[in-house]
Each structure stands twice: as C-alpha cells, then as structure tokens.
Design a protein around this motif. Sequence first.
Motif, PDB file in Angstrom:
ATOM      1  N   CYS A  45     -25.066  21.771 -25.033  1.00 46.15           N
ATOM      2  CA  CYS A  45     -25.307  22.911 -25.725  1.00 46.15           C
ATOM      3  C   CYS A  45     -24.712  24.065 -25.099  1.00 46.15           C
ATOM      4  O   CYS A  45     -24.528  24.948 -25.682  1.00 46.15           O
ATOM      5  CB  CYS A  45     -26.733  23.212 -26.162  1.00 46.15           C
ATOM      6  SG  CYS A  45     -27.283  21.684 -27.254  1.00 46.15           S
ATOM      7  N   GLY A  98     -29.407  15.520 -19.522  1.00 48.85           N
ATOM      8  CA  GLY A  98     -28.667  14.408 -19.514  1.00 48.85           C
ATOM      9  C   GLY A  98     -27.574  14.579 -18.525  1.00 48.85           C
ATOM     10  O   GLY A  98     -27.413  13.546 -17.718  1.00 48.85           O
ATOM     11  N   ALA A  99     -26.893  15.477 -18.305  1.00 49.91           N
ATOM     12  CA  ALA A  99     -25.831  15.873 -17.464  1.00 49.91           C
ATOM     13  C   ALA A  99     -26.231  15.773 -15.944  1.00 49.91           C
ATOM     14  O   ALA A  99     -25.375  15.887 -14.939  1.00 49.91           O
ATOM     15  CB  ALA A  99     -25.002  17.037 -17.598  1.00 49.91           C
ATOM     16  N   TYR A 123     -30.917  22.733 -17.042  1.00 47.45           N
ATOM     17  CA  TYR A 123     -32.010  23.223 -18.180  1.00 47.45           C
ATOM     18  C   TYR A 123     -32.554  22.039 -19.054  1.00 47.45           C
ATOM     19  O   TYR A 123     -31.681  21.265 -19.368  1.00 47.45           O
ATOM     20  CB  TYR A 123     -31.238  24.195 -19.129  1.00 47.45           C
ATOM     21  CG  TYR A 123     -30.100  23.856 -19.876  1.00 47.45           C
ATOM     22  CD1 TYR A 123     -28.737  23.600 -19.123  1.00 47.45           C
ATOM     23  CD2 TYR A 123     -30.086  23.017 -21.110  1.00 47.45           C
ATOM     24  CE1 TYR A 123     -27.462  23.236 -19.856  1.00 47.45           C
ATOM     25  CE2 TYR A 123     -28.979  22.490 -21.745  1.00 47.45           C
ATOM     26  CZ  TYR A 123     -27.678  22.715 -21.121  1.00 47.45           C
ATOM     27  OH  TYR A 123     -26.735  21.851 -21.997  1.00 47.45           O
ATOM     28  N   ASN A 125     -34.105  20.483 -22.050  1.00 49.11           N
ATOM     29  CA  ASN A 125     -34.538  20.414 -23.222  1.00 49.11           C
ATOM     30  C   ASN A 125     -34.807  18.954 -23.561  1.00 49.11           C
ATOM     31  O   ASN A 125     -35.075  18.594 -24.901  1.00 49.11           O
ATOM     32  CB  ASN A 125     -33.513  20.728 -24.215  1.00 49.11           C
ATOM     33  CG  ASN A 125     -32.246  20.250 -24.012  1.00 49.11           C
ATOM     34  OD1 ASN A 125     -32.044  19.014 -23.470  1.00 49.11           O
ATOM     35  ND2 ASN A 125     -30.924  20.918 -24.533  1.00 49.11           N
ATOM     36  N   ASN A 130     -26.983  18.155 -27.849  1.00 52.55           N
ATOM     37  CA  ASN A 130     -25.770  18.425 -28.418  1.00 52.55           C
ATOM     38  C   ASN A 130     -25.116  17.307 -29.186  1.00 52.55           C
ATOM     39  O   ASN A 130     -24.216  17.506 -30.233  1.00 52.55           O
ATOM     40  CB  ASN A 130     -24.729  18.972 -27.130  1.00 52.55           C
ATOM     41  CG  ASN A 130     -23.696  19.422 -27.869  1.00 52.55           C
ATOM     42  OD1 ASN A 130     -22.421  19.125 -27.449  1.00 52.55           O
ATOM     43  ND2 ASN A 130     -23.710  20.616 -28.498  1.00 52.55           N
TER      44      ASN A 130
HETATM   45  C1  TPP Z   1     -18.812  10.695 -19.936  1.00 51.12           C
HETATM   46  C2  TPP Z   1     -19.281  11.211 -21.343  1.00 51.12           C
HETATM   47  N1  TPP Z   1     -20.072  10.691 -22.131  1.00 51.12           N
HETATM   48  C3  TPP Z   1     -20.675  11.198 -23.421  1.00 51.12           C
HETATM   49  C4  TPP Z   1     -20.122  12.406 -23.737  1.00 51.12           C
HETATM   50  C5  TPP Z   1     -20.500  12.931 -24.946  1.00 51.12           C
HETATM   51  N2  TPP Z   1     -21.313  14.331 -24.866  1.00 51.12           N
HETATM   52  C6  TPP Z   1     -21.154  15.487 -24.775  1.00 51.12           C
HETATM   53  S1  TPP Z   1     -22.215  16.837 -24.879  1.00 51.12           S
HETATM   54  C7  TPP Z   1     -23.495  15.258 -24.466  1.00 51.12           C
HETATM   55  C8  TPP Z   1     -24.962  15.657 -24.366  1.00 51.12           C
HETATM   56  C9  TPP Z   1     -25.347  16.261 -23.293  1.00 51.12           C
HETATM   57  O1  TPP Z   1     -26.804  16.395 -22.952  1.00 51.12           O
HETATM   58  P1  TPP Z   1     -27.287  17.147 -21.899  1.00 51.12           P
HETATM   59  O2  TPP Z   1     -26.438  17.497 -20.486  1.00 51.12           O
HETATM   60  O3  TPP Z   1     -28.813  17.002 -21.870  1.00 51.12           O
HETATM   61  O4  TPP Z   1     -27.215  18.655 -22.727  1.00 51.12           O
HETATM   62  P2  TPP Z   1     -27.712  19.178 -24.083  1.00 51.12           P
HETATM   63  O5  TPP Z   1     -26.795  18.756 -24.855  1.00 51.12           O
HETATM   64  O6  TPP Z   1     -28.871  18.796 -24.433  1.00 51.12           O
HETATM   65  O7  TPP Z   1     -27.462  20.730 -24.011  1.00 51.12           O
HETATM   66  C10 TPP Z   1     -22.717  13.939 -24.447  1.00 51.12           C
HETATM   67  C11 TPP Z   1     -23.442  12.796 -24.544  1.00 51.12           C
HETATM   68  C12 TPP Z   1     -19.313  13.035 -22.775  1.00 51.12           C
HETATM   69  N3  TPP Z   1     -18.750  14.287 -22.929  1.00 51.12           N
HETATM   70  N4  TPP Z   1     -18.762  12.402 -21.613  1.00 51.12           N
END
Ligand code: TPP
Length: 288
Positions: A45, A98-99, A123, A125, A130
């Motif tokens: 996001c 997630g990241a 951050y 959430n 996203n």
């Molecule tokens: C290696 C990889 N797997 C999956 C994705 C697809 N992807 C893009 S954004 C996202 C979500 C990320 O989640 P988070 O880091 O928690 O951030 P938020 O979306 O909650 O802001 C994913 C799975 C990607 N870009 N790269």
Amino acid sequence: MSVTAVGSLVAHGVGTCPGCGLEIAFRSVVNALGRRTIVVIPPGCAAVFSGYGRQTAVRIPGFQGNLGSTAAYASGIRAGLDAQGKHDVTVLGFAGDGATVDIGWQALSGALERGDRIMYVCYDNEGYMNTGGQASGSTTSGAVTTTTPGGKMGGGKDMLRLVAAHGIPYAATASVGYVDDLVLKANRARDCGGPAYLHVHTPCPTGWGFGPDLTVEMARLAVRSLSFNLVEVDRGRWRLTFRVRDRVPVSEYICRQRRFRHLPDEEVERMQAGVTAAYAALEKMCAG
Ligand SMILES: Cc1ncc(C[n+]2csc(CCOP(=O)(O)OP(=O)(O)O)c2C)c(N)n1
Ligand code: SF4
C-alpha cells in the motif's frame, strides 16, 4: 507537529483508502526525519508514496524496490553515501509487515547483523493488504483474512524481540494512535548511530472492517487493551514508553472489527488471558 502541515515532505491527495493508518505513519515519520532522507519502499500500500513512473508523492529521493529486499537496497545506498562522505543522510526503509516479518526478514536480519546504519520502519497493518488482505506472520491469532477464512491459527512473530536480539542500538514499537511518541522515536532512531528499527501499528479500515473515522481510536484501543504495547529497546535497555492506566477489555477493541466477528466467547477469553500475561511479562522485563 501537524502531519498535513504546509511544507510537508509528502503531497496531499495520495491514493490510500480513507482513514488509512499507514498514511499517518508515513507522513509522521518522513516529516520527522526531514529532507536529508532517502526512502526505499517495496510493493504494498505504501507504494502510492514512491509513485508510478516519473511521478512521486514525496519531496525526498527514493524508489520502489522489490518485496523482499528493502533492507538490502538501504544497505547499498548507505555504503554508497558513506563512500562519498555523506554521513548526514538518513536511509529509510519503509515496508509493510508482509515485506518485513515474512519475505524481507532475511535481508533485514543481514543488515542488522552487519551493523549497517539504516533506519527501517515496518508499518504493521497485520496483513498483505495491497493484494487483497492475506494473512502475514504479524496477523493477530483468530483474525479472518482471505487466506484464513476460519480465523488465523497460531500467534504472530514477536518482531521487537527478534530485532533487538541482533544487539542494534535502537528498536521500538509505536502506534498511529500516539503520533507524538512515534515522532520522538523516529528522531531517536535517526540519531542512534547504527541500525534502527521501528514497528508501527497502523490499523487498516479496509482490511480489518471498521469505519474510516475510527482509525486513531482503533489504534488507541489496541494499546489500551494491551493488544499492542509501546516499548523501546535503547542499547539493550527495555522500557515501556506508555504505561496503560485506563485498561479496556480486549473485547472492546475486537468487537468493532469485522475480522473478529466470528470469535466465540471462550476464544475472546483466551485472547484476554494471553495479552494480560504478555503485558505482565513485559512489565517485569522493563523493570530490569
Ligand atoms: C516476490 C513477490 N511476491 C508477491 C508480490 C505481490 N505483492 C505485491 S504487494 C504485496 C503485499 C505486500 O504486503 P505488505 O508488505 O504487508 O504491505 P501492504 O500491502 O499491507 O501495505 C504482494 C504480495 C510481489 N510483488 N513480489
Ligand atoms: S488497504 Fe488498508 S493499509 Fe492499504 S491503503 Fe487501504 S486502508 Fe491503507
């Protein structure tokens, strides 16, 4: 400090959902750190701030990397700046749970172990929001997500403890319900002289299922119900930075969110027992 003040380093009108907690966190942290900052943002996001193509929503340099390498990019930028003698620039990684907690953990742990002078903000959430709200290693037990339709099994990772175990100079939790505390910690992280980590609780109205006017209230209820604790670890010394005096039951926090609506009473009681015990242990730890 107003997070929407004129002179802000972050543009108005970015495309987060109404009431987004992450937006408050991003504005607060970037404005606290100031212009001498370079930001790395992975997909998620927060990518609305790094922007698309030649557009960006921030008045500082930065870019969007890949999902798993925020800390590695930041380390590389740090090394390049240091080689040029630009030691006064803050290198900020700003990534979702997630990241960070899952896919970026390897890069983050490596950077912390090496002692790279980067500042990393997760951050939280509590999900991969996203991409439709999948569960992450930070999602609260029992929460319904698109990958845990019956409620998440198991607890989340204790990131503060994991990060602090690397022996870095500064690590802390913060919340968008307590922005002054968040800004103070961002300043401490910037100035600590080594790797620094902030884990910021950022309620997500869209993914958690509550009204966009309730974000700050939800963040405060998380703290007041002991579901998210405000702590810092300054050169190994643990300190509760907010002692909760007006506790509310966990039920008061979770009953306002769609993701917990299915939970039976005995499950809520189990959650209550869990957070009460964890807070007591934390109080002991912070007492020395
Ligand atoms: C290696 C990889 N797997 C999956 C994705 C697809 N992807 C893009 S954004 C996202 C979500 C990320 O989640 P988070 O880091 O928690 O951030 P938020 O979306 O909650 O802001 C994913 C799975 C990607 N870009 N790269
Ligand atoms: S899904 Fe949640 S975290 Fe993402 S922009 Fe919307 S409110 Fe913010």
